[in-house]
Scaffold this motif. Structure first.
Motif, PDB file in Angstrom:
ATOM      1  N   ALA A   1      10.087   3.539  12.142  1.00 23.30           N
ATOM      2  CA  ALA A   1       9.958   4.812  11.429  1.00 23.30           C
ATOM      3  C   ALA A   1       9.022   5.710  12.224  1.00 23.30           C
ATOM      4  O   ALA A   1       8.094   5.225  12.892  1.00 23.30           O
ATOM      5  N   GLN A   2       9.257   7.006  12.149  1.00 19.91           N
ATOM      6  CA  GLN A   2       8.427   7.954  12.886  1.00 19.91           C
ATOM      7  C   GLN A   2       7.086   8.204  12.200  1.00 19.91           C
ATOM      8  O   GLN A   2       6.092   8.492  12.861  1.00 19.91           O
ATOM      9  N   THR A   3       7.063   8.077  10.869  1.00 21.66           N
ATOM     10  CA  THR A   3       5.843   8.354  10.105  1.00 21.66           C
ATOM     11  C   THR A   3       5.621   7.255   9.072  1.00 21.66           C
ATOM     12  O   THR A   3       6.540   6.499   8.731  1.00 21.66           O
ATOM     13  N   LEU A   4       4.396   7.207   8.542  1.00 17.80           N
ATOM     14  CA  LEU A   4       4.073   6.232   7.503  1.00 17.80           C
ATOM     15  C   LEU A   4       4.885   6.506   6.238  1.00 17.80           C
ATOM     16  O   LEU A   4       5.348   5.568   5.573  1.00 17.80           O
ATOM     17  N   GLU A   5       5.082   7.772   5.921  1.00 21.29           N
ATOM     18  CA  GLU A   5       5.875   8.124   4.735  1.00 21.29           C
ATOM     19  C   GLU A   5       7.314   7.636   4.884  1.00 21.29           C
ATOM     20  O   GLU A   5       7.902   7.082   3.942  1.00 21.29           O
ATOM     21  N   GLU A   6       7.896   7.851   6.052  1.00 22.67           N
ATOM     22  CA  GLU A   6       9.268   7.384   6.296  1.00 22.67           C
ATOM     23  C   GLU A   6       9.350   5.865   6.190  1.00 22.67           C
ATOM     24  O   GLU A   6      10.301   5.313   5.623  1.00 22.67           O
ATOM     25  N   ALA A   7       8.327   5.174   6.721  1.00 21.95           N
ATOM     26  CA  ALA A   7       8.320   3.714   6.655  1.00 21.95           C
ATOM     27  C   ALA A   7       8.304   3.225   5.211  1.00 21.95           C
ATOM     28  O   ALA A   7       9.014   2.279   4.851  1.00 21.95           O
TER      29      ALA A   7
END
Length: 296
Positions: free
Chosen positions: A221-227
């Motif tokens: 994932a590119q960001t923690l939110e996406e993960a």
């Protein structure tokens, strides 16, 4: 008492020789001896026990050397910082932190620092461990908050912040979410989600697989939110480290301690900055963050 006399004294002790100290200070041996006599006369105590060409320090001399050296270092730092402030058009502090970092103390440290030092313009960037390391080497950031993955480099301050507890975030739809603790063996049939740029995916995978021992398929994932959105949809689990106070897990996610045998896994987190580029503000921010983390 002259500052120059103090520097002469410290140089003599460091060299164990009046002759070598005189050469380093670009004065004659007789002149440096006269300066030491004048210093002892002003203090009213002997600093040296002289025996022909040899000498030892008196108790007063040992005390004067130890604390005098600290004072000289403080004066040099004061001088450097004063010059730097005079040359800088704008005071700035560039901070880099891990892309997967989600705890609150870093935000609190930045807010508190900005309140105390409003004259300093703070800029913040994030990245993977290796991206932050490259930014530090290229002087694009002044200070990095990151995990320790390699031996400490003597060219940098390696300011240890804390050993962080390791957790797994996993969907409540997964039966493992009902466990009180998890091991890497429990997770081996589930995909491991990592937060990384595309350029660093292979590096991050190699670290988690070969250094930390995760024998999983990997998703990125590119960001923690996406993960975390991937976790909610039960696509895999997210390794996360409590570098401070983590906010509660998002709805639909359980956060479970990661264990190895009978002990929760931990990772070492540090503030890193180049010794040659150190400044009062960098040191002040690192200490502020460390104190906030100690209060947890």
């Amino acid at each position: 008492m002259l500052l120059k006399q103090m520097k002469y004294f410290i140089t003599i002790v460091d060299c164990h020789s009046f002759t070598e100290a005189a050469e380093l200070c670009y004065i004659s041996q007789s002149a440096i001896s006269q300066q030491m006599k004048a210093l002892e006369n002003e203090l009213g105590v002997e600093l040296f026990k002289r025996n022909n060409r040899q000498f030892t320090l008196t108790l007063a001399g040992e005390y004067f050397y130890r604390h005098g050296k600290e004072l000289i270092e403080e004066i040099e730092n004061l001088k450097k910082e004063t010059i730097r402030r005079g040359e800088d058009q704008e005071l700035s502090l560039k901070i880099g932190y891990l892309r997967c970092y989600g705890a609150q103390e870093l935000h609190h440290a930045i807010a508190q620092f900005s309140k105390t030092y409003p004259e300093v313009a703070i800029s913040i960037t994030n990245g993977t461990h290796e991206e932050l390391y490259e930014l530090l080497k290229s002087h694009d950031v002044d200070l990095v908050i990151s995990d320790q993955r390699r031996a400490f480099n003597n060219d940098y301050f390696n300011y240890e912040l804390l050993y962080s507890d390791c957790f797994i975030e996993i969907s409540n739809l997964n039966p493992l979410s009902q466990k009180d603790k998890l091991t890497k063996e429990d997770l081996k049939r589930i995909s491991c989600i990592l937060v990384s740029t595309k350029q660093q995916e292979s590096t991050e995978k190699d670290f988690y697989q070969n250094t930390l021992g995760f024998s999983n398929q990997f998703l990125f994932a590119q960001t923690l939110e996406e993960a975390r959105l991937m976790v909610v949809s039960n696509r895999g689990f997210l390794p996360i480290e409590a570098v401070g106070t983590l906010p509660p897990p998002a709805p639909g996610i359980s956060r479970i301690p990661l264990y190895h045998h009978d002990k929760q896994l931990q990772r070492n987190y540090c503030a890193f900055w180049e010794k040659a580029k150190t400044s009062y503000y960098i040191e002040e921010f690192a200490e502020l963050l460390r104190q906030l983390l100690k209060e947890i």
